[in-house]
Structures are given as C-alpha cells and as structure tokens.
Design a protein around this motif. Sequence first.
Motif, short mmCIF file in Angstrom:
data_model
loop_
_atom_site.label_atom_id
_atom_site.label_comp_id
_atom_site.label_asym_id
_atom_site.label_seq_id
_atom_site.Cartn_x
_atom_site.Cartn_y
_atom_site.Cartn_z
N LYS A 31 -22.48 -14.72 19.24
CA LYS A 31 -21.96 -13.36 19.15
C LYS A 31 -22.19 -12.85 17.72
CE LYS A 31 -18.46 -14.29 22.68
NZ LYS A 31 -17.00 -14.38 22.99
N ASP A 32 -23.44 -12.54 17.42
CA ASP A 32 -23.83 -12.27 16.05
C ASP A 32 -23.26 -10.98 15.50
OD1 ASP A 32 -25.36 -14.64 15.71
OD2 ASP A 32 -27.01 -13.74 16.83
N ARG A 33 -23.17 -9.95 16.31
CA ARG A 33 -22.60 -8.70 15.81
C ARG A 33 -21.13 -8.88 15.42
NH1 ARG A 33 -25.33 -3.87 16.35
NH2 ARG A 33 -27.36 -3.98 17.42
N GLN A 34 -20.42 -9.64 16.22
CA GLN A 34 -19.02 -9.91 15.88
C GLN A 34 -18.95 -10.76 14.61
OE1 GLN A 34 -16.19 -8.73 17.63
NE2 GLN A 34 -15.25 -9.39 15.69
N ALA A 35 -19.86 -11.72 14.49
CA ALA A 35 -19.91 -12.55 13.28
C ALA A 35 -20.16 -11.70 12.05
CB ALA A 35 -20.99 -13.62 13.43
N ILE A 36 -21.09 -10.76 12.16
CA ILE A 36 -21.41 -9.89 11.02
C ILE A 36 -20.18 -9.10 10.60
CG2 ILE A 36 -22.73 -7.84 10.36
CD1 ILE A 36 -25.03 -9.03 12.11
N ASP A 37 -19.46 -8.54 11.57
CA ASP A 37 -18.26 -7.75 11.26
C ASP A 37 -17.19 -8.64 10.62
OD1 ASP A 37 -19.44 -5.48 12.25
OD2 ASP A 37 -18.46 -5.60 14.21
N ASP A 38 -16.92 -9.80 11.22
CA ASP A 38 -15.85 -10.66 10.73
C ASP A 38 -16.15 -11.23 9.35
OD1 ASP A 38 -14.46 -10.20 13.05
OD2 ASP A 38 -14.89 -12.15 13.97
N ILE A 39 -17.38 -11.66 9.15
CA ILE A 39 -17.75 -12.24 7.85
C ILE A 39 -17.62 -11.19 6.74
CG2 ILE A 39 -19.72 -13.13 6.53
CD1 ILE A 39 -20.55 -14.61 9.15
N THR A 40 -17.97 -9.96 7.06
CA THR A 40 -17.81 -8.87 6.09
C THR A 40 -16.34 -8.66 5.77
OG1 THR A 40 -19.81 -7.78 6.91
CG2 THR A 40 -18.26 -6.43 5.64
N GLU A 41 -15.50 -8.63 6.80
CA GLU A 41 -14.08 -8.35 6.60
C GLU A 41 -13.38 -9.47 5.84
OE1 GLU A 41 -12.35 -7.47 10.38
OE2 GLU A 41 -13.71 -5.78 10.77
N VAL A 42 -13.81 -10.70 6.04
CA VAL A 42 -13.21 -11.82 5.30
C VAL A 42 -13.57 -11.72 3.82
CG1 VAL A 42 -13.22 -14.33 5.02
CG2 VAL A 42 -13.10 -13.34 7.30
N GLY A 43 -14.74 -11.20 3.52
CA GLY A 43 -15.10 -10.97 2.12
C GLY A 43 -16.32 -11.69 1.62
N PHE A 44 -17.02 -12.42 2.50
CA PHE A 44 -18.26 -13.06 2.07
C PHE A 44 -19.35 -12.00 1.98
CE2 PHE A 44 -15.85 -16.60 3.78
CZ PHE A 44 -16.13 -17.63 2.89
N ARG A 45 -20.33 -12.25 1.09
CA ARG A 45 -21.38 -11.26 0.88
C ARG A 45 -22.76 -11.76 1.29
NH1 ARG A 45 -18.31 -8.27 1.77
NH2 ARG A 45 -17.24 -6.75 0.47
N GLY A 46 -22.81 -12.87 1.99
CA GLY A 46 -24.07 -13.38 2.51
C GLY A 46 -23.84 -13.96 3.89
N ILE A 47 -24.91 -14.09 4.66
CA ILE A 47 -24.80 -14.62 6.01
C ILE A 47 -26.03 -15.44 6.35
CG2 ILE A 47 -25.89 -12.61 7.11
CD1 ILE A 47 -23.84 -12.92 9.41
N GLN A 48 -25.81 -16.50 7.13
CA GLN A 48 -26.91 -17.25 7.73
C GLN A 48 -26.84 -17.07 9.23
OE1 GLN A 48 -27.55 -21.29 6.49
NE2 GLN A 48 -29.04 -21.69 8.10
N LEU A 49 -27.97 -16.71 9.82
CA LEU A 49 -28.06 -16.50 11.26
C LEU A 49 -28.97 -17.55 11.87
CD1 LEU A 49 -28.50 -12.64 11.08
CD2 LEU A 49 -26.50 -13.81 12.02
N ARG A 50 -28.82 -17.76 13.17
CA ARG A 50 -29.68 -18.70 13.90
C ARG A 50 -30.80 -17.95 14.60
NH1 ARG A 50 -26.26 -22.33 17.75
NH2 ARG A 50 -25.24 -20.36 18.21
N SER A 51 -31.79 -18.71 15.07
CA SER A 51 -32.97 -18.07 15.66
C SER A 51 -32.64 -17.35 16.97
CB SER A 51 -34.06 -19.12 15.91
OG SER A 51 -33.60 -20.16 16.74
N ASN A 52 -31.47 -17.59 17.56
CA ASN A 52 -31.10 -16.85 18.76
C ASN A 52 -30.94 -15.36 18.49
OD1 ASN A 52 -28.42 -18.11 17.55
ND2 ASN A 52 -27.83 -16.19 18.54
N VAL A 53 -30.84 -14.98 17.20
CA VAL A 53 -30.73 -13.56 16.87
C VAL A 53 -32.01 -12.81 17.25
CG1 VAL A 53 -31.64 -13.64 14.50
CG2 VAL A 53 -29.82 -12.03 15.07
N LEU A 54 -33.12 -13.53 17.43
CA LEU A 54 -34.37 -12.90 17.82
C LEU A 54 -34.30 -12.33 19.24
CD1 LEU A 54 -35.34 -14.68 15.33
CD2 LEU A 54 -37.58 -14.60 16.42
N LYS A 55 -33.36 -12.82 20.06
CA LYS A 55 -33.24 -12.30 21.42
C LYS A 55 -32.92 -10.80 21.40
CE LYS A 55 -31.65 -16.69 23.38
NZ LYS A 55 -30.52 -17.41 24.03
#
Length: 329
Positions: free
Chosen positions: A66-90
């Motif tokens: 659930k990458d879009r949710q991950a992007i939102d949550d990671i931003t709200e927690v306060g981190f400024r970088g993200i690592q995604l997996r290759s499933n994001v290519l779907k």
Amino acid sequence: MQQNRRRFVIGLGSLAAATALPSRNLAALFEPPLYPPMDLSYFDKPVSAAPSAIRFGYAAITWNGKDRQAIDDITEVGFRGIQLRSNVLKEFGDKPRALRDLLARRKLTFVALSGGGPQGADYDVQEAIATQVKHATFLREAGGLYLQMTDSTRPKDRAPSAEDAKRLGRLLTEVGKRTTDLGIPMAYHNHMGSLGQSAAEVDALMHSSDPRYVKLLLDVAHYTQGGGDPAAAIRKYRERILFLHIKDVENRPSSGGSGSESYRFVELGRGRVNLRAVFDSLREIKFRGWAIVELDRVPDETRSPKECAMISKEYLEDKIGLKVLDTEP
C-alpha cells in the motif's frame, strides 16, 4: 645591496618580456594584483573531514504494497526519505514522473528502490541484468538515488562455496556497470537466506565484486542475526557503504521449525541490535548519507505501520539523541 641588485636584474627581465607583448597588455603588468598572495603551505595540510551527517528515511515495506498510504504516513511521522519496493512499478512503471511529482509534493526524497535479485542457484545472468537495468531506468526517471540488489541463490543442500560468491560477484559487477552508466549507484543488501548471510559471506562478495560498481547496503539487523558485529562492519567497509538499513531484531522461541521462526524484526530499541554502537561507529567514520529505518512487518497486530514508525522515530530522538528531520546528528 645584493637584494637591491637582484630586484634590479629581475626588473630588467620583466621589462624586456613586456616589450615583446602587445601594447594593450603592457598596463596589466604594472597593475596591482587582484587578490593578495596565497600561502601555498596550506596545500601541504590535509583538509579536515566534515562531521557525520545522517539523513533518515523510512522503508515502505511495512505497508505491504500500500505505497500511497506508506507515502502519506511516512511524511506525517516526519521522515524525509523513503525506500520503495519494485512492486511500485505495477502502478507507476509507465509513469515514473508521476511518482516523482507525488514524492515532491510530500517533500520526500526517493532514496532507494528494492530491486530484488537472482532467484535460485541456476539463475539466468542476462535476465538478472536486464531486470536491474529496467529498475535503474525507472528509478532515474522517478528521481531516485540508489538501487538495492540482493539475491535468493543460497544453496539449500550445502554450504555456499567460493565459486558461488565469485559467480554472484561477477553478476553484481556487471549490473553495477550498467546502472552506473544510467547515473544510479547500486548496493548489495546483506540478507538472511542469501549468499550474503554471514559476515564472512558478505566479505567474500565484497572481494568478488568491483568496488567501483558494487557498494554495500549494510543492514545492521540482518548482519547481527547472521552472527556479525554491525559496528565493526561499518568501520571495516567505511569506503564501501552507500547507505544503511537501521533495523532491530529479537529472538523468538522456536516451534521446531527453522529459518525466520527463530527471530523476528521489531521496532528500534526493542531487539538486541547494539544500535548505540552502530551510531558511534557512524560518527567515528564521519558517515554522511542516508540511513533507512526498516521494519519488514508489524510485529504486533494491535499496532499499525504508522505507529511502528513513530516508535522507531521516538527511539532515535529520545534514546540516541538524533533528530529525524535534521541533517546533522
């Protein structure tokens, strides 16, 4: 008197040289210097190293696709970088710039893409190379920095051999050459169940691959679980580490099975990784780069991935004394 004579001779030589120059350049010889004389002795002294500067990101793996949710949550927690997996290519495989724009709106740096790696002992080398080139191309277009590569080639019926390491090292080097041509550095991720499971096996792979093209993504929890000392590894591979996975692991009572049943990954500070020693080593080598906090899955079903991220952030800030939003520790 001798000094005055020498200056007189030097002056005659300069005047003779000046007469050979075009008239428009004569005035420049007698103008005062634009800058004061430089003390060249400073160039005999080494440039002092900058202090350590760790930037923290968070891995989206905990959200299980659930990458879009991950992007939102990671931003709200306060981190400024993200690592995604290759499933994001779907979702974004044919529109990497849409992902780049989404991350920019959230003020997230696309630090790394988990590119996977060869499967099984009889893996196809050309197919493995093509897959990683595809991932690196996407990563570049999406504004990402680094490609992570691992493997699932560990033999099931015997211990890994030196030839296994050499073969994988050659593959890693070939992938690294191609991703470097694309402007994307590649790092090998040590991992339980891979050819880079133990400290000795990581060392064999580092020796079997070209350091110009193959860097190390040191995962401190996998390295600990594999019997190694991650703080010592940081010092050993100080010139090879591209970025890190900051992670924790705890033992679990065995139910008679094997593999991951004997351990599980947990939020920072809740396992047995000596994280204080890890950060001491990073300061010692003056590491300047990204550290991705990672948790494979939620260890307690009563918590959400976002709550787990908050626990790890609070540990970094309250126990280690590092601010997630700062670039300087």
